[in-house]
Structure formats: C-alpha cells, structure tokens
Design a protein around this motif. Structure first.
Motif, mmCIF file in Angstrom:
data_model
loop_
_atom_site.group_PDB
_atom_site.id
_atom_site.type_symbol
_atom_site.label_atom_id
_atom_site.label_comp_id
_atom_site.label_asym_id
_atom_site.label_seq_id
_atom_site.Cartn_x
_atom_site.Cartn_y
_atom_site.Cartn_z
ATOM 1 N N TRP A 61 38.874 8.333 -32.842
ATOM 2 C CA TRP A 61 39.490 7.063 -32.497
ATOM 3 C C TRP A 61 40.999 7.143 -32.762
ATOM 4 C CZ3 TRP A 61 35.514 3.647 -35.542
ATOM 5 C CH2 TRP A 61 34.296 3.664 -34.862
ATOM 6 N N THR A 62 41.751 6.502 -31.913
ATOM 7 C CA THR A 62 43.204 6.476 -32.083
ATOM 8 C C THR A 62 43.590 5.310 -32.985
ATOM 9 O OG1 THR A 62 43.515 5.080 -30.144
ATOM 10 C CG2 THR A 62 43.522 7.464 -29.781
ATOM 11 N N ASP A 63 44.843 5.347 -33.473
ATOM 12 C CA ASP A 63 45.327 4.246 -34.305
ATOM 13 C C ASP A 63 45.371 2.947 -33.518
ATOM 14 O OD1 ASP A 63 45.586 5.902 -36.449
ATOM 15 O OD2 ASP A 63 47.743 6.242 -36.221
ATOM 16 N N GLU A 64 45.673 3.031 -32.229
ATOM 17 C CA GLU A 64 45.738 1.834 -31.399
ATOM 18 C C GLU A 64 44.355 1.192 -31.268
ATOM 19 O OE1 GLU A 64 47.135 0.489 -26.912
ATOM 20 O OE2 GLU A 64 47.366 2.566 -27.540
ATOM 21 N N GLU A 65 43.332 2.014 -31.116
ATOM 22 C CA GLU A 65 41.970 1.479 -31.028
ATOM 23 C C GLU A 65 41.531 0.841 -32.342
ATOM 24 O OE1 GLU A 65 39.952 4.510 -27.772
ATOM 25 O OE2 GLU A 65 39.772 4.936 -29.900
ATOM 26 N N LEU A 66 42.021 1.380 -33.451
ATOM 27 C CA LEU A 66 41.662 0.841 -34.751
ATOM 28 C C LEU A 66 42.533 -0.342 -35.155
ATOM 29 C CD1 LEU A 66 41.062 4.178 -36.663
ATOM 30 C CD2 LEU A 66 39.342 2.576 -35.847
ATOM 31 N N GLY A 67 43.615 -0.611 -34.408
ATOM 32 C CA GLY A 67 44.504 -1.727 -34.727
ATOM 33 C C GLY A 67 45.522 -1.396 -35.791
ATOM 34 N N ILE A 68 45.829 -0.110 -35.989
ATOM 35 C CA ILE A 68 46.813 0.312 -36.981
ATOM 36 C C ILE A 68 48.174 0.413 -36.284
ATOM 37 C CG2 ILE A 68 47.475 2.165 -38.571
ATOM 38 C CD1 ILE A 68 44.479 2.867 -38.733
ATOM 39 N N PRO A 69 49.207 -0.232 -36.827
ATOM 40 C CA PRO A 69 50.518 -0.166 -36.180
ATOM 41 C C PRO A 69 51.122 1.251 -36.329
ATOM 42 C CG PRO A 69 50.673 -1.392 -38.241
ATOM 43 C CD PRO A 69 49.240 -1.093 -38.000
ATOM 44 N N PRO A 70 51.986 1.624 -35.376
ATOM 45 C CA PRO A 70 52.611 2.956 -35.468
ATOM 46 C C PRO A 70 53.498 3.079 -36.726
ATOM 47 C CG PRO A 70 53.392 1.766 -33.522
ATOM 48 C CD PRO A 70 52.397 0.920 -34.184
ATOM 49 N N ASP A 71 53.761 4.332 -37.142
ATOM 50 C CA ASP A 71 54.527 4.589 -38.356
ATOM 51 C C ASP A 71 55.998 4.186 -38.223
ATOM 52 O OD1 ASP A 71 52.333 5.556 -39.663
ATOM 53 O OD2 ASP A 71 52.701 7.633 -39.063
ATOM 54 N N ASP A 72 56.574 4.292 -37.021
ATOM 55 C CA ASP A 72 57.991 3.986 -36.857
ATOM 56 C C ASP A 72 58.286 2.517 -36.668
ATOM 57 O OD1 ASP A 72 56.840 3.755 -34.406
ATOM 58 O OD2 ASP A 72 58.285 5.002 -33.332
#
Length: 98
Positions: free
Chosen positions: A85-96
C-alpha cells in the motif's frame, strides 16, 4: 316431575364424570418421575445411542464444511498485502509537506 328426577340423576351420574375427565392444564411434573434430592433416572441406552449418533452427524457436518468451504470463515478473497500500500492510500501526508 321430570325435572325433579333429572337433577339428582345429573348430580350423581353425569357431573362427577365430567369433572374427572376435564383437565385444562398438564400435570405439574409433566409426566416425568418426581425426584427430590436424588439423582434423576439415567436415560436408556437407546436414548444415549441416538444422542451420540445425532451429535456425531452434527460434528461431521461442521468439520467437513470447515475443510471444504473454509471461505465462510476466512473470507472469499485473498487478504491484500499491507506492505504494498502507498502512503496516499493509507492517508499519510508526504514527508516534504509542512
């Protein structure tokens, strides 16, 4: 004259037999043997054997369907791999992102 002879006849012959035969409720012990402070009678061998047969069929049915139709318990589809799963699918904001 007929009424005077009919009333005693009804009282002595008909009414007691009607009272004896009319029961609107079942007996208190439901026809079973009454036991008080003693163990109840053991069931007969035929009752025990029939109970074992029925319970054996029930457990065979349950275990057979656990082995052949296990999707009812585990689900019909394969569980997705969470590591893909990608961070976008999990609802995690990008690091930058600030």
């Amino acid at each position: 004259m007929v009424a005077t002879r009919l009333v005693p006849l009804l009282r002595t012959a008909v009414l007691p037999s009607l009272r004896r035969g009319l029961h609107t409720s079942s007996s208190r012990s439901s026809g079973a043997v009454w036991t008080y402070r003693t163990a109840p009678a053991a069931p007969s061998k035929t009752v025990t054997r029939r109970a074992e047969i029925v319970s054996s069929i029930m457990w065979w049915w349950i275990l057979y369907h656990f082995m052949t139709d296990y999707e009812h318990i585990t689900g019909e589809f394969a569980y997705p791999d969470p590591s893909l799963w990608t961070d976008e699918e999990l609802g995690i904001p990008p690091d930058d992102e600030d």
